[in-house]
Design a protein around this motif. Structure first.
Motif, PDB file in Angstrom:
ATOM      1  N   SER A  87       0.868  -1.167   0.000  1.00  0.00           N
ATOM      2  CA  SER A  87       0.000   0.000   0.000  1.00  0.00           C
ATOM      3  C   SER A  87       0.906   1.219   0.000  1.00  0.00           C
ATOM      4  O   SER A  87       1.771   1.359   0.851  1.00  0.00           O
ATOM      5  N   GLU A 155      -6.287   1.949  -1.489  1.00  0.00           N
ATOM      6  CA  GLU A 155      -5.188   1.000  -1.348  1.00  0.00           C
ATOM      7  C   GLU A 155      -5.634  -0.209  -0.527  1.00  0.00           C
ATOM      8  O   GLU A 155      -5.330  -1.355  -0.864  1.00  0.00           O
ATOM      9  N   GLN A 158      -7.813  -2.433  -2.534  1.00  0.00           N
ATOM     10  CA  GLN A 158      -7.018  -3.279  -3.434  1.00  0.00           C
ATOM     11  C   GLN A 158      -6.409  -4.448  -2.676  1.00  0.00           C
ATOM     12  O   GLN A 158      -6.381  -5.580  -3.164  1.00  0.00           O
ATOM     13  N   LEU A 162      -7.159  -8.211  -3.739  1.00  0.00           N
ATOM     14  CA  LEU A 162      -6.067  -9.031  -4.275  1.00  0.00           C
ATOM     15  C   LEU A 162      -5.634 -10.108  -3.279  1.00  0.00           C
ATOM     16  O   LEU A 162      -5.015 -11.096  -3.649  1.00  0.00           O
TER      17      LEU A 162
END
Ligand SMILES: Nc1ncnc2c1ncn2[C@@H]1O[C@H](COP(=O)(O)OP(=O)(O)O)[C@@H](O)[C@H]1O
Ligand SMILES: [Mg+2]
Lengths: 247, 466
Positions: A87, A155, A158, A162
């Protein structure tokens, strides 16, 4: 014996010919949460970038092992596909690519599998609600014109989508107001499972009030000068870094 | 006797020499005979033949442009061989360069089209297109045909407009065009007719000789509207390396025209295309342009805002790779009150390619209360590529709002790293950034063209890493 996920051995790193990291050793096991604390300019961001092998930083010595594999000189995207996520302290703005498309693409690339669209949408929706994110931002260009808080939440989103094995969070808490820090901590809690490991990088201690961590490392002038448990963070909160600066 | 003999011999020698010189001359320059030959072959009516011959006179008087990219490699002495009708230069599929064949393959273009795009196949059946124009449009009086047919069947409309918007005196290549033009499209949309599907010239660019000096003439009558799409993303290949097309657009009162192009020329081509629109009261022309390929392009679409309240928008992108010099831009003349222009131009250069944005904004004395905003942005993918902006702003009244913004930058290593940290390869990361940069343009294109443009960008980027 515990399962090592990341091991950094005697890492020396230069930026523009200047030595920034001067021999870092760090070992993180599966499921552990580590913190690197240190004053501004001590080399925290450099450490994160070196793990992901950002070509702007040159490794002059040392080794990085991820799940028993030497990743010191792999390309950034390969490292990401192995399961390391970062991040960013300052997430990049990318015009013309929507957050949705970017996420889908990144998910496809990291998992190397087709993304199931419906499932993906539901997942994104769920996490965005948890993170108090504006759903409209999904169609906007990636980070373009986002506020500092929106970028940091993006961030974390994500990271959740992920779902890496190791997440490195560089100053994810800095510049956020109290509510946003709580939201971000909630996101980190959701990510924390028995298997996942986290490396939190920060120069202040606020985020540690709401997160339980296993180890705290103090980084000063490119070296880890002390390692302890959560109480070390508390001690630094009270006394600052001065005492470590002249070691 | 001996004397006479000698004379005869001498004359023979003289004749032979003469004959040589004569052939040499034809090769060297354009002659009225060649133009007449073209007119005859095209079945031109008398007025068109005269027009061509006049254009030839102008052509022979004008000099080559002395500004812009160096086009000295263009051998004007050889021009006759470019334009002679039926020059059979042994076209065959085998002679088409491999890189062009590969691009056709990668774009998924069917075999028949490949050959016609390369100028070596039979002309794609243009009847197909005419029939596909919907019956109801035909009933409403919409005319969509090739330029030669229009000259014969709609002489009044054509005579009134043909090379009136772009006069042959504009520059040498326009004069050349006037003399030797061939092929192209003609569209007439009658008053108040709204054509709700885009008309596409895609399928008829393909006659071998029509890709070079084609003439497009579009008239959108009062209150009517049209979206016209020209070109396709496959590289048009011609052995002959000069393209001097001409596009004339008439947008009458309250009418709307959107003109979208993707030009992708093979990389030996000198593309000197002239495009202009005359826009009347409260009418609007929007240009969407993608310029790929060619060795040198000089391409500056122009809107002439003649009527009060006339508007124009220009959205364009060019992409120059190794050995390419793309000199493109937009010109607008504000000739009346309350007119407006919006320009959004982008360029991408890589591997030493050069992109220049050359523009003109002129707001005349009588164009009070007009607005113009220009934004141009260039992206360079490496340190050896070049990008430049040469704007000319000629503002002759104070009562205007005018803004000009130019940004030139290199692709960001930080942005590439950010994307790569999400598992995206370097090549894909660059392509994503470039596609994102181009997105404001591609989103203006119909979706299938936007997809093609993205494919083109990917193709252009392939192998540019490392
Ligand atoms: N790309 C770079 N080029 C030159 N110097 C750099 C670069 N990145 C970091 N540095 C320098 O390295 C030192 C450590 O930076 P950084 O790792 O960002 O510190 P931190 O994140 O701990 O605040 C600083 O002195 C900084 O100026
Ligand atoms: Mg930092």
């Amino acid at each position: 014996m515990k399962n090592s996920i990341l091991e950094i051995k005697n890492l020396h790193v230069n930026a523009k010919e200047k030595e920034i990291l001067k021999g870092i050793d760090l070992k993180i096991n599966k499921g552990e949460t580590h913190v690197i604390m240190g004053p501004n300019g001590s080399g925290k961001t450099t450490t994160a970038n070196a793990i992901l092998n950002n070509p702007m930083y040159q490794k002059t010595m040392g080794q990085i092992i991820f799940e028993q594999e030497d990743i010191t000189n792999l390309k950034t995207d390969e490292i990401a596909r192995k399961g390391i996520f970062m991040s960013f302290q300052l997430p990049e703005e990318i015009p013309g690519i929507s957050v949705t498309n970017f996420l889908k693409y990144a998910k496809n690339k990291t998992t190397m599998q087709p993304v199931k669209v419906f499932q993906f949408k539901e997942e994104v929706k769920k996490y965005m609600e948890e993170l108090n994110m504006n759903p409209k931002n999904m169609e906007r260009s990636l980070n373009v014109g986002f506020s500092g808080g929106e970028k940091k939440k993006n961030e974390i989103l994500q990271m959740l989508i992920l779902n890496p094995k190791l997440a490195i969070l560089d100053e994810t808490d800095s510049g956020l107001d109290v509510d946003a820090i709580k939201t971000v901590s909630k996101g980190i809690e959701m990510f924390k499972t028995k298997e996942n490991s986290i490396l939190i990088i920060t120069h202040n201690t606020k985020i540690l009030h709401s997160l339980k961590v296993d180890y705290v490392h103090v980084l000063v002038d490119g070296k880890i000068v002390k390692t302890g448990d959560q109480s070390l963070a508390k001690e630094i909160e009270e006394n600052g870094y001065n005492k470590y600066k002249n070691i | 006797m001996a004397k006479t003999n000698l004379k005869e011999i001498n004359r023979n020698i003289y004749d032979i020499k003469n004959k040589d010189e004569y052939e040499f001359k034809i090769k060297k320059g354009l002659t009225p005979e060649i133009i007449e030959e073209i007119a005859k072959q095209k079945n031109d009516p008398e007025w068109m033949k005269e027009f061509r011959l006049k254009a030839l006179e102008v052509y022979n008087k004008l000099e080559l442009p002395t500004w812009g990219p160096d086009i000295s490699e263009l051998n004007m002495d050889e021009i006759a061989t470019y334009v002679k009708p039926k020059t059979k230069i042994n076209d065959s599929w085998e002679d088409v360069p491999e890189d062009i064949k590969n691009t056709f393959d990668k774009l998924g273009i069917p075999e028949a089209e490949k050959k016609s795009l390369a100028g070596v196949g039979a002309q794609y059946d243009s009847e197909v297109v005419y029939h596909s124009m919907r019956e109801d449009l035909k009933k409403q009086g919409v005319i969509y045909t090739d330029m030669e047919t229009a000259v014969r069947e709609y002489p009044e409309l054509v005579k009134k407009h043909f090379m009136k918007c772009v006069p042959v005196t504009d520059h040498k290549f326009v004069a050349l065009h006037g003399a030797v033009w061939s092929g192209g499209s003609f569209v007439y949309v009658p008053k108040n007719v709204k054509v709700d599907i885009p008309l596409q010239s895609y399928f008829r660019l393909n006659s071998p000789e029509s890709g070079q000096f084609e003439h497009t003439l579009i008239i959108v009558d009062e209150g009517a509207s049209l979206h016209f799409i020209e070109g396709c993303s496959a590289p048009k290949y011609n052995k002959v390396n000069l393209h001097a097309g001409c596009v004339e657009l008439y947008v009458k009162e309250n009418a709307y025209l959107r003109y979208s192009t993707i030009e992708n020329w093979s990389k030996n081509m000198l593309n000197l295309n002239t495009k202009k629109a005359i826009v009347e009261k409260n009418a609007q022309i929007d240009w969407v342009t993608g310029s790929f390929g060619s060795k040198i392009s000089m391409l500056y679409p122009m809107s002439i805002l003649n009527g009060e309240g006339a508007k124009t928008e220009y959205t364009g992108i060019s992409f120059a790779g190794k050995g390419q010099n793309l000199d493109t831009g937009f010109k607008v003349i504000h000739n009346n009150k309350n007119t407006s222009s919006v320009v959004n131009a982008k360029s991408i250069s890589k591997n030493g390619g050069k992109c220049t944005y050359r523009s003109l904004v002129r707001i005349n004395e009588n164009a009070q209360n007009s607005k113009s905003s220009v934004s141009c942005e260039s992206l360079m993918l490496d340190n050896i590529s070049i990008s430049d902006t040469i704007p000319v702003n000629d503002i002759r009244t104070d009562e205007v709002e005018f803004s000009h913004e130019a940004k030139i930058g290199k692709i960001s290593d930080k942005a590439i790293f950010y994307l790569m940290s999400r598992g995206i390869s370097e090549e894909d990361a660059k392509a994503m950034i470039v596609r994102g940069f181009a997105y404001p343009i591609s989103k203006e294109l119909p979706v299938e063209y936007a997809v093609e443009m993205n494919q083109l960008i990917n193709l252009e980027l392939e192998g540019s890493i490392g």
